[in-house]
Design a protein around this motif. Sequence first.
Motif, PDB file in Angstrom:
ATOM      1  N   THR A  52      33.394  16.518  19.540  1.00 12.13           N
ATOM      2  CA  THR A  52      34.786  16.128  19.766  1.00 12.13           C
ATOM      3  C   THR A  52      35.644  16.654  18.624  1.00 12.13           C
ATOM      4  N   ALA A  53      36.828  17.134  18.975  1.00 14.53           N
ATOM      5  CA  ALA A  53      37.750  17.634  17.955  1.00 14.53           C
ATOM      6  C   ALA A  53      39.178  17.293  18.357  1.00 14.53           C
ATOM      7  N   SER A  54      40.033  17.167  17.369  1.00 22.65           N
ATOM      8  CA  SER A  54      41.458  16.960  17.587  1.00 22.65           C
ATOM      9  C   SER A  54      42.196  18.231  17.201  1.00 22.65           C
ATOM     10  N   LEU A  55      43.092  18.647  18.051  1.00 19.86           N
ATOM     11  CA  LEU A  55      43.873  19.852  17.804  1.00 19.86           C
ATOM     12  C   LEU A  55      45.307  19.444  17.512  1.00 19.86           C
ATOM     13  N   PRO A  56      45.731  19.531  16.253  1.00 21.02           N
ATOM     14  CA  PRO A  56      47.125  19.194  15.930  1.00 21.02           C
ATOM     15  C   PRO A  56      48.079  20.200  16.587  1.00 21.02           C
TER      16      PRO A  56
END
Length: 102
Positions: A52-56
């Motif tokens: 899982t990753a967050s993309l700003p």
Amino acid sequence: YWSVADSPSDDYTRFIHLLDATGALVAQIDSQPLDGFYPTSFWHPGEIIQDTASLPLPSDLPAGTYSLRAGLYNRDGQRLPVMQDGNGSGDMVDLGTIAIQR
């Protein structure tokens, strides 16, 4: 998810790119899968890795439809090939489109 076909010999970096309708890169993140807690050199054939990753996103990103893509690259910046149904299909995976509304 990453599906491991062969044992990686190196620790790879993942990239996630957000592209506009013209194909221009508008946002990206490069980091170790699983935030570096399970390096790719530890992965084994047959494993399915949930990552899982967050993309700003830029605050001035206009409303619209964008393409989301991901892949892995080595220390030299060379991307790993992607295999789908036993065939090479480039060096990144198309994760679909997203709509940004403002």
